[in-house]
Each structure stands twice: as C-alpha cells, then as structure tokens.
Design a protein around this motif. Structure first.
Motif, PDB file in Angstrom:
ATOM      1  N   LEU A  95       0.844  -1.205   0.000  1.00  0.00           N
ATOM      2  CA  LEU A  95       0.000   0.000   0.000  1.00  0.00           C
ATOM      3  C   LEU A  95       0.873   1.246   0.000  1.00  0.00           C
ATOM      4  N   SER A  96       0.301   2.365  -0.401  1.00  0.00           N
ATOM      5  CA  SER A  96       1.023   3.642  -0.337  1.00  0.00           C
ATOM      6  C   SER A  96       1.029   4.138   1.110  1.00  0.00           C
ATOM      7  N   GLY A  97       1.832   5.166   1.357  1.00  0.00           N
ATOM      8  CA  GLY A  97       1.879   5.767   2.688  1.00  0.00           C
ATOM      9  C   GLY A  97       0.502   6.252   3.105  1.00  0.00           C
ATOM     10  N   MET A  98      -0.189   6.947   2.159  1.00  0.00           N
ATOM     11  CA  MET A  98      -1.524   7.462   2.463  1.00  0.00           C
ATOM     12  C   MET A  98      -2.495   6.331   2.755  1.00  0.00           C
ATOM     13  N   GLU A  99      -2.432   5.271   1.941  1.00  0.00           N
ATOM     14  CA  GLU A  99      -3.365   4.146   2.151  1.00  0.00           C
ATOM     15  C   GLU A  99      -3.148   3.484   3.510  1.00  0.00           C
ATOM     16  N   ASN A 100      -1.879   3.384   3.921  1.00  0.00           N
ATOM     17  CA  ASN A 100      -1.592   2.836   5.244  1.00  0.00           C
ATOM     18  C   ASN A 100      -2.222   3.692   6.339  1.00  0.00           C
ATOM     19  N   MET A 101      -2.099   4.999   6.153  1.00  0.00           N
ATOM     20  CA  MET A 101      -2.666   5.925   7.138  1.00  0.00           C
ATOM     21  C   MET A 101      -4.191   5.773   7.208  1.00  0.00           C
ATOM     22  N   LEU A 102      -4.831   5.721   6.041  1.00  0.00           N
ATOM     23  CA  LEU A 102      -6.293   5.643   5.993  1.00  0.00           C
ATOM     24  C   LEU A 102      -6.786   4.326   6.587  1.00  0.00           C
ATOM     25  N   MET A 103      -6.001   3.266   6.350  1.00  0.00           N
ATOM     26  CA  MET A 103      -6.382   1.963   6.893  1.00  0.00           C
ATOM     27  C   MET A 103      -6.392   2.014   8.427  1.00  0.00           C
ATOM     28  N   PHE A 126       5.876  14.797   8.891  1.00  0.00           N
ATOM     29  CA  PHE A 126       7.002  13.866   8.804  1.00  0.00           C
ATOM     30  C   PHE A 126       7.657  13.882   7.410  1.00  0.00           C
ATOM     31  N   ASP A 127       7.459  14.971   6.664  1.00  0.00           N
ATOM     32  CA  ASP A 127       8.092  15.137   5.348  1.00  0.00           C
ATOM     33  C   ASP A 127       7.791  13.988   4.386  1.00  0.00           C
ATOM     34  N   LEU A 128       6.569  13.505   4.416  1.00  0.00           N
ATOM     35  CA  LEU A 128       6.236  12.365   3.559  1.00  0.00           C
ATOM     36  C   LEU A 128       5.201  12.713   2.487  1.00  0.00           C
ATOM     37  N   THR A 129       4.883  14.013   2.362  1.00  0.00           N
ATOM     38  CA  THR A 129       3.827  14.399   1.419  1.00  0.00           C
ATOM     39  C   THR A 129       4.162  13.968  -0.005  1.00  0.00           C
ATOM     40  N   ALA A 130       5.400  14.199  -0.425  1.00  0.00           N
ATOM     41  CA  ALA A 130       5.790  13.866  -1.794  1.00  0.00           C
ATOM     42  C   ALA A 130       5.729  12.363  -2.050  1.00  0.00           C
ATOM     43  N   GLY A 142      13.953   4.560   7.146  1.00  0.00           N
ATOM     44  CA  GLY A 142      13.497   5.663   7.992  1.00  0.00           C
ATOM     45  C   GLY A 142      12.110   6.149   7.585  1.00  0.00           C
ATOM     46  N   MET A 143      11.850   6.163   6.246  1.00  0.00           N
ATOM     47  CA  MET A 143      10.532   6.602   5.769  1.00  0.00           C
ATOM     48  C   MET A 143       9.443   5.625   6.203  1.00  0.00           C
ATOM     49  N   ARG A 144       9.752   4.326   6.149  1.00  0.00           N
ATOM     50  CA  ARG A 144       8.789   3.319   6.615  1.00  0.00           C
ATOM     51  C   ARG A 144       8.456   3.518   8.082  1.00  0.00           C
ATOM     52  N   ARG A 145       9.527   3.739   8.835  1.00  0.00           N
ATOM     53  CA  ARG A 145       9.353   3.932  10.269  1.00  0.00           C
ATOM     54  C   ARG A 145       8.433   5.138  10.524  1.00  0.00           C
TER      55      ARG A 145
END
Ligand SMILES: Nc1ncnc2c1ncn2[C@@H]1O[C@H](COP(=O)(O)OP(=O)(O)OP(=O)(O)O)[C@@H](O)[C@H]1O
Ligand SMILES: [Mg+2]
Length: 301
Positions: A95-103, A126-130, A142-145
């Motif tokens: 999943l994408s970062g956003m999808e993980n968040m929404l889940m 957390f500088d993950l928008t892009a 680090g981004m996964r974390r």
C-alpha cells in the motif's frame, strides 16, 4: 473510585520468563494519566513489558490492569481503547503511505474525511507528502518507520504505546514526533513510550522509569533521578580549565554563598562552576551501563 482516579496502568507482582530465563521480576507499577517514558539498556525487558501492557503476550504471574481493565479478562475491550506501535515497522509494503494511514484511521473508527484530513497533516509533519502516493515497499527504512509512527498517531485513543519511536529517525522527524506527542497529551491521550535516549525521556516525560535486567531500578521525574544520583557539585577550575577540586552542595543559595565565601578566601586563583549531574551520569549510576547513544558516540570518536 471515580473514573478519573483510575490509574492509567496498574501492575502488581508481574513476572515473565522466556523458558527458564526471567525477563521481568516481581514488577510493581502504578501510573496516572500523562506521558511516561520507560528507559533501559538493550535486553532490559522494555519491549516485553510494553507487549504485556498492550495485551500482545501472556505473562506468568501478577496482575496487570490498563485503563482500569484487566489485560487478560478484558483483552478485547482494551484493544479498542489503546494503540501500539512496535519496535519494528509494521506497515503494508503493497500500500502507499496514504493508504496505510487511511487503513489505520478506519481501524480506529474515523470517518474517511477525518482520516484523510489528519493523514495530510501528519504526512506533512514527517516530510512524507511527496512520497504519500508511492508504495511503502519503495520507501527507505526511515521513511517506513515514519509512516508507521504517523499512522499510530492518526486517531486519539485513550492510550498510545510507542516502542522506541524515534530510533532511526532524523532530527527533524524526532522533533515532529515530540510535538505530536505533546499535542496528543494536551488533548487527553496518554502516552507510554520506551527509549534509549535520556534526552528524550527528559524532554517528554513527566515520569521516567528506568528498567534494568527486568527490575525497575528508578522511578521519578528527571529532577528526582538526578537528585538520587547525587546533588549538584561545585567545581574549581585552574587557568587551563582543569578541575582542581569538586565539592558537593545541595544547591541552596545559603549553602552556595557559604561555600563560595570560603573558596574566595582560600583559593582566589580558581574559577568556579556549579553543575548538576547529566542524565547520562544518572543512567550510568543506576544501571552500571552507559546509554546506547553515548556508547555510540564514544565509538565514533
Ligand atoms: N520471544 C522471545 N523468546 C525468548 N527470549 C526472549 C523473547 N523476547 C525477548 N526475549 C529475551 O527477553 C529479554 C528482554 O527482551 P526485550 O526485547 O524485552 O528487551 P528490550 O529492553 O526491549 O531491549 P532492546 O532495547 O534491545 O529493544 C532479552 O534477554 C531477550 O533475549
Ligand atoms: Mg525493545
């Protein structure tokens, strides 16, 4: 007992062994709502304790209540009131970062709109928008974390457990997490976090617990722990800055005035500093080990 008097966490005589190896030994602990930091060297039993408190693993002896609920008897109910982010990132790589968040938002019963709004804010913090639309499997460690941590903050359950949340985060993200933790605490969410960073415990927590070899060896505010290790000292330095003498003081104006008058008379040649023990010194004194971050710095030198 009224609702607000119920301790956040209440542990009596908790023991846990893996095979015959004791990991936690007859632990007692009562904590009120707020931010608490559990500090300890590698293998101290931090993750084991967090996993027991968050209903993930069984234990051998004792009584454990969280938010007034018995972690064994009321396991299911409690699980709906707490969240846990483990020591190792547990995000879905497909999943994408956003999808993980929404889940995660959905798991905590947020509406999709609220989840999206909160996810936007946190991903930005957390500088993950892009990277939000990219699959997590393409992220750096680090981004996964960071996605894992951000996801754990999407809702405001009564209590959030964070197991070494800032290990591996860059300075900016660490600061962002500290800010988010404080904001959550201000809105009534309690936080129980583990850390190897004394500075972090000092900055965030009202109360610091030091765990060593399965026992709580110290419990108090940063100031109280420093006090336990020994109060302030007066240090006399020569011209080259070398310490020529160290004198104990309990730090009161009276005591300082008296001692400084004596020093002025006896040693007019020296300069004087008053210093409190550092948290690193406190940790060393309490556990017999330097904290991990100091040890790393020593090696790097
Ligand atoms: N599943 C397991 N099986 C056997 N032993 C275990 C297991 N999990 C932990 N231990 C042991 O229990 C002790 C405490 O481990 P724990 O993971 O709780 O420590 P920790 O304080 O979280 O350490 P770290 O700072 O490295 O994360 C260690 O000696 C570890 O080897
Ligand atoms: Mg651990």
């Amino acid at each position: 007992m009224s609702y607000t008097d119920t301790p956040l966490i209440e542990v009596r005589g908790l023991s846990k062994s893996y095979r015959r190896q004791p990991v936690l030994t007859d632990l007692d602990l009562t904590l009120p709502s707020g931010i608490h930091a559990l500090l300890g060297p590698n293998g101290a039993g931090k993750t084991t304790l967090v996993n027991i408190l968050s209903t993930l693993i069984p234990f051998d002896r004792g009584e454990v209540r969280v938010l007034g609920l018995d972690v064994r008897r009321d396991r299911k109910r409690l699980q709906g009131m707490i969240s846990l982010t483990g020591q190792y990132a547990a995000v879905d790589g497909a999943l994408s970062g956003m999808e993980n968040m929404l889940m995660m938002g959905q798991l905590f019963g947020l509406s999709r709109r609220d989840a999206k709004r909160r996810a936007d804010v946190l991903l930005d913090r957390f500088d993950l928008t892009a990277a939000a639309g990219k699959r997590v499997s393409t992220y750096s460690g680090g981004m996964r974390r960071k996605v894992d941590i951000a996801a754990s903050l999407i809702a405001s359950p009564r209590l959030i457990f964070l197991d070494e949340p800032t290990t591996g985060l860059d300075t900016r993200s660490r600061q962002a997490l500290w800010d988010e933790i404080n904001a959550l605490a201000a809105s009534g969410t309690s936080i129980f976090l583990t850390t190897q960073y004394l500075e972090e415990a000092d900055v965030l927590a009202e109360r610091i617990l030091v765990l060593d070899a399965g026992r709580i060896v110290a419990d108090g505010t940063a100031a109280q722990l420093k006090e336990r290790v020994g109060g302030s000292t007066i240090q006399l330095h020569d011209d080259a800055g070398h310490i020529v003498e160290t004198l104990p003081t309990h730090g009161s104006a009276d005591d300082l005035a008296r001692q400084l008058a004596r020093i002025a008379e006896r040693r007019p040649d020296v300069s004087v500093t008053v210093r409190k023990p550092t948290m690193d010194e406190v940790f060393l004194e309490l556990t017999g080990q330097a904290p991990a971050d100091t040890a790393t710095k020593e090696v790097a030198r």
